[in-house]
Design a protein around this motif. Structure first.
Motif, PDB file in Angstrom:
ATOM      1  N   ILE A  13       9.795 -22.023 -79.391  1.00 61.08           N
ATOM      2  CA  ILE A  13       9.359 -21.648 -78.040  1.00 61.08           C
ATOM      3  C   ILE A  13       8.247 -20.598 -78.124  1.00 61.08           C
ATOM      4  CG2 ILE A  13      10.073 -20.568 -75.876  1.00 61.08           C
ATOM      5  CD1 ILE A  13      12.848 -21.794 -76.324  1.00 61.08           C
ATOM      6  N   ALA A  39       4.430 -20.835 -76.789  1.00 56.54           N
ATOM      7  CA  ALA A  39       3.816 -19.884 -75.851  1.00 56.54           C
ATOM      8  C   ALA A  39       2.532 -19.306 -76.438  1.00 56.54           C
ATOM      9  CB  ALA A  39       4.801 -18.760 -75.525  1.00 56.54           C
ATOM     10  N   SER A  45      -0.180 -21.795 -76.251  1.00 67.14           N
ATOM     11  CA  SER A  45      -0.667 -21.854 -74.885  1.00 67.14           C
ATOM     12  C   SER A  45      -1.669 -20.725 -74.617  1.00 67.14           C
ATOM     13  CB  SER A  45       0.527 -21.752 -73.938  1.00 67.14           C
ATOM     14  OG  SER A  45       0.150 -21.901 -72.610  1.00 67.14           O
ATOM     15  N   TRP A  97       2.943 -18.777 -70.385  1.00 68.74           N
ATOM     16  CA  TRP A  97       4.118 -19.481 -69.855  1.00 68.74           C
ATOM     17  C   TRP A  97       3.823 -19.883 -68.423  1.00 68.74           C
ATOM     18  CZ3 TRP A  97       8.183 -21.197 -72.499  1.00 68.74           C
ATOM     19  CH2 TRP A  97       9.262 -21.713 -71.776  1.00 68.74           C
ATOM     20  N   GLU A 117       7.677 -26.976 -70.936  1.00 71.18           N
ATOM     21  CA  GLU A 117       8.161 -25.670 -71.407  1.00 71.18           C
ATOM     22  C   GLU A 117       9.617 -25.471 -71.001  1.00 71.18           C
ATOM     23  OE1 GLU A 117       3.927 -23.275 -70.947  1.00 71.18           O
ATOM     24  OE2 GLU A 117       5.364 -23.253 -69.317  1.00 71.18           O
TER      25      GLU A 117
END
Lengths: 148, 651
Positions: free
Chosen positions: B220, B224, B227, B237, B243
């Motif tokens: 995760i 992030a 991203s 986020w 997600e």
């Protein structure tokens, strides 16, 4: 330092800090951040899958961002702007659905989950306070006699 | 040729999975020993290795007779993205899934005793899961479909996936996490079928759960980070369904990690733990369905391939099968309620579980309600960041409070005077720091509350470590370090808690005090951005094997000091008209300066400039959470080896 003094000084430190914080925060007159941006964050870019007008790099989103800026400058209220967008692009333009119509589920369900979960835990707690039965009482009594 | 070998691998694995189900069930009922499970388990593993190996070989040798290679690879693709192409697209990702699952099965196999009924049952359950995935590969998601007309070159990978190295690492990490939860799930189902009310399933799978949780967290965080560093929209986020799909099992797994402690320490919550493990596993399958079926892009597109419906049917079967089993047999395994008082460590664990479960429910509703609504009524509704934030922020703040109190609270009953003595230090630290930040001008109240709670958490943990080390016989510094080795489960958790506190501050600051500006420059022109001077030096252009990179070179300075250069870029890939932007980030102790290129031509450029305060705190907090998880299982392992070594010397 004695135990009582420690408690007293701790209470004073915590109390004074809290008091100052509350007073400063309550009398604060700093304006609310960037209104245009926060509005753009709550509106979906109409040609995107899920990005907001604020986040999407598309030209449509940039134009709409500028449009929101003009509307704010012209003195439109937030509700005016939302109404305008809903009238133009439909309800799905709102990234934060209204608590009415099909959006109502999204408001009730989380609160219901919290209430039910809390009730279950509270129930577990209540269930524990069970009176011991007469049979158990006599068993305990005999066991104690045998011991003694 | 390669296609035939690869497909044979899939078939071998699929047939072995059937074998493992049969032999697992027989061993579970006691008719055969666990040694008979070795062949089918290794059959799955070998088949999976052959399938993945063939796919990679086909990619590396430019074998465009295979449709998957032609679609996801081209002769120009750099080596690392060629290898990553093996799992970058749907069919390949399912092959990787099968391979990782077979690895977990071998690890479980090696932990079995000669007569191990619960372990055999668990392997049979894992065999069922494996059968589904290899069956999918053999039919709807066959990666080895061949083309009649072999193209000279392929179209290359999705530009977004070959834009950054992180996209090669992020999915395997996430998969290790996702698939790892199959192990506790399988052991829980096995215990339910056996009606075994003991906690052995929990104790045996604790390490698996921690490993899976740690990799899921890392996955995760990497997502992030990707991203933020690669996508260039100026965030990390977005509450995007993809997600959310990774966050959902993380939330229930985090609840499970905590409630399993209650079960081990106090013998409570057995049935609830099983429900959490089943939910976590079901949510990983839901996540795969959401990300892999195309349902997110359009509700009506997911039936275009058979994979979406297949995953959906599998999910429904898991839900009906496991919760049906749970409803019928949970009374056999349930532990008696032994909660003495809500004012206790157990009480706070219950609060933690309630909040995490509600959190997961909120994310689930927000993610799937729009899809369900549109599928059944045709009405469309959007659920975005403002809706999720409104639920997530208060839930997170109360979770932080529970996190601060939990480690300081005794089991059974927390007497008020004892509690007060333990928390008054942390309370004072939190109050002093937060009043300082208020006087320094920090607003709004949510940020101040986050600071207060974070300081409370960290100082509480520090107090705890200090008191334990001081009470020990050994010298202070030595006692402090041996503390972490003596109880890696607890102190690993505390390291993760400190990570969460830092992460919370990072999120609050970067979210609340972000500044952003869209600026246009002519060549040589300078502009002020939030105390920095940005000067546009001119465009850059270079051709790389797989793309053309158009950049804009900026110097960034503060006052008279030149701090460095930044080069936000647009990457043009041959297989897509729309260029992929890559932002340029300058990370500093105070803040990140983040430039993203919007438009560039000979007359000048337009950029989006962002300033995110304390981003490094966010990332280091996130990594600390991962490190804490890692320590809690790595330290545990060493302790077990140690005791094993002791046992052998005794013999």
């Amino acid at each position: 330092m004695s135990e009582r003094l420690r408690t007293l000084s701790a209470l004073i430190v915590i109390g004074v800090s809290l008091l100052i914080s509350v007073l400063v925060l309550a009398t604060d007159s700093t304006g609310v951040g960037d209104r245009v941006h926060s509005l753009a964050e709550r509106l979906k870019c109409p040609i995107c899958t899920s990005e907001s007008v604020a986040d999407s790099p598309s030209q449509v989103a940039r134009d709409l961002y500028d449009l929101i800026g003009e509307q704010v400058a012209d003195g439109w209220t937030n509700d005016d702007i939302f109404e305008f967008f809903v009238a133009t692009y439909g309800e799905e333009v709102l990234l934060d659905p209204k608590a009415s119509g099909v959006g109502i589920v999204l408001w009730i369900a989380p609160l219901a989950a919290l209430a039910i979960g809390g009730a279950v835990i509270a129930g577990r707690r209540a269930g524990k306070h069970r009176e011991i039965s007469q049979a158990e009482r006599s068993r305990i009594a005999t066991a104690l006699e045998e011991q003694g | 040729m390669i296609a035939a070998v690869g497909y044979a691998g899939i078939l071998v694995a699929g047939i072995s999975a059937i074998g493992l189900i049969v032999q697992g069930a027989r061993s579970f009922s006691g008719t055969i020993g666990t040694d008979r499970l070795r062949l089918p388990a290794w059959g799955i593993a070998v088949g999976a290795i052959v399938a993945m190996g063939s796919l990679e070989l086909a990619l590396l040798t430019d074998d465009f007779s295979i449709e998957y290679v032609a679609r996801n690879h081209s002769r120009d693709t750099p080596l690392v993205f060629t290898i990553a192409a093996g799992w970058a697209s749907l069919e390949g990702s399912i092959v990787l899934w099968g391979l990782v699952l077979s690895g977990f099965m071998i690890a479980v196999l090696r932990s079995l005793d000669e007569d191990d009924r619960s372990g055999s049952g668990a392997l049979a359950v894992m065999g069922l899961v494996a059968l589904f995935f290899f069956g999918l590969m053999a039919t709807a998601a066959n990666p080895f479909t061949t083309l009649d007309i072999v193209p000279f070159d392929g179209s290359g990978a999705n530009p977004l996936l070959q834009n950054h190295i992180l996209m090669a690492i992020h999915p395997p990490m996430l998969y290790l996490g996702y698939i790892g939860f199959t192990v506790p799930f399988a052991f829980a189902i096995s215990a339910l079928v056996a009606g075994d009310g003991s906690t052995s399933w929990l104790q045996r799978t604790r390490r698996w759960t921690l490993i899976a949780w740690t990799f899921l967290t890392l996955g995760i965080v990497l997502g992030a980070w990707w991203s933020y560093e690669v996508l260039g929209w100026g965030g990390y986020w977005a509450w995007d369904p993809v997600e959310n799909a990774s966050l959902l099992p993380w939330l229930t797994a985090t609840a499970f990690i905590h409630s399993s402690v209650v079960q081990r320490r106090r013998g409570m919550l057995q049935a609830w733990n099983m429900a959490l493990v089943i939910s976590t596993f079901a949510l990983t399958i839901l996540g795969t369905f959401l990300t892999r079926s195309g349902v997110v892009a359009s509700v009506h597109s997911f039936t275009q391939s058979a994979i979406g419906p297949a995953l959906m049917v599998f999910l429904v079967l898991i839900l009906i099968g496991s919760f049906g089993l749970f409803a019928l047999r949970a009374h056999l395994v349930a532990s008696p309620p032994r909660l003495d008082s809500l004012a206790s460590r157990e009480g706070l664990f219950l609060l933690n579980n309630l909040l995490l479960a509600v959190f997961a429910f909120v994310v689930l509703i927000g993610t799937i309600y729009p899809l369900v609504l549109e599928a059944f009524s045709g009405d469309r509704v959007s659920v975005g960041a403002p809706w999720f934030d409104r639920a997530a922020i208060p839930l997170s703040l109360v979770l932080l409070l529970a996190m601060g109190l939990g480690p300081l609270t005794p089991y059974r009953f927390a007497a008020p005077d004892l509690m007060w003595r333990r928390i008054r230090g942390p309370l004072q630290a939190a109050s002093i720091v937060s009043v300082g930040t208020v006087l320094a001008g920090v607003r709004p109240i949510t940020v101040v509350a986050t600071i207060w709670l974070s300081v409370f958490i960290v100082s509480g943990i520090a107090t705890l470590a200090h008191q334990r080390a001081r009470a020990a016989a050994a010298p202070y510094s030595k006692a402090l370090s041996s503390l972490f080795r003596a109880d890696p489960g607890f102190w690993g958790g505390m390291v993760s808690h400190v990570g969460v506190a830092l992460l919370a501050i990072g999120i609050a600051f970067s979210g609340s005090f972000v500044t952003r500006q869209t600026i246009a420059f002519e060549p040589g022109e300078s502009a002020l951005f939030d105390g920095y001077t940005l000067t546009y030096e001119g465009p850059t252009l270079r051709d790389e094997p797989n793309r053309r990179v158009i950049g804009a070179l900026f110097t960034i300075s503060r006052g008279d000091t030149v701090l460095g250069t930044l080069e936000p870029r647009l990457n043009q890939y041959p297989n897509q008209v729309q260029p992929i932007p890559t932002p340029s980030v300058r990370t500093g102790l105070r803040e990140d300066v983040y430039l993203s290129l919007v438009r560039i031509d000979s007359d000048g450029v337009t950029i989006d400039a962002f300033r995110f305060p304390l981003m490094w705190l966010l990332w280091s907090g996130a990594l600390l959470i991962v490190a804490g998880g890692g320590w809690s299982f790595a330290g545990r392992k060493r302790r077990r080896e140690l005791s094993a070594a002791k046992a052998s010397t005794v013999v």
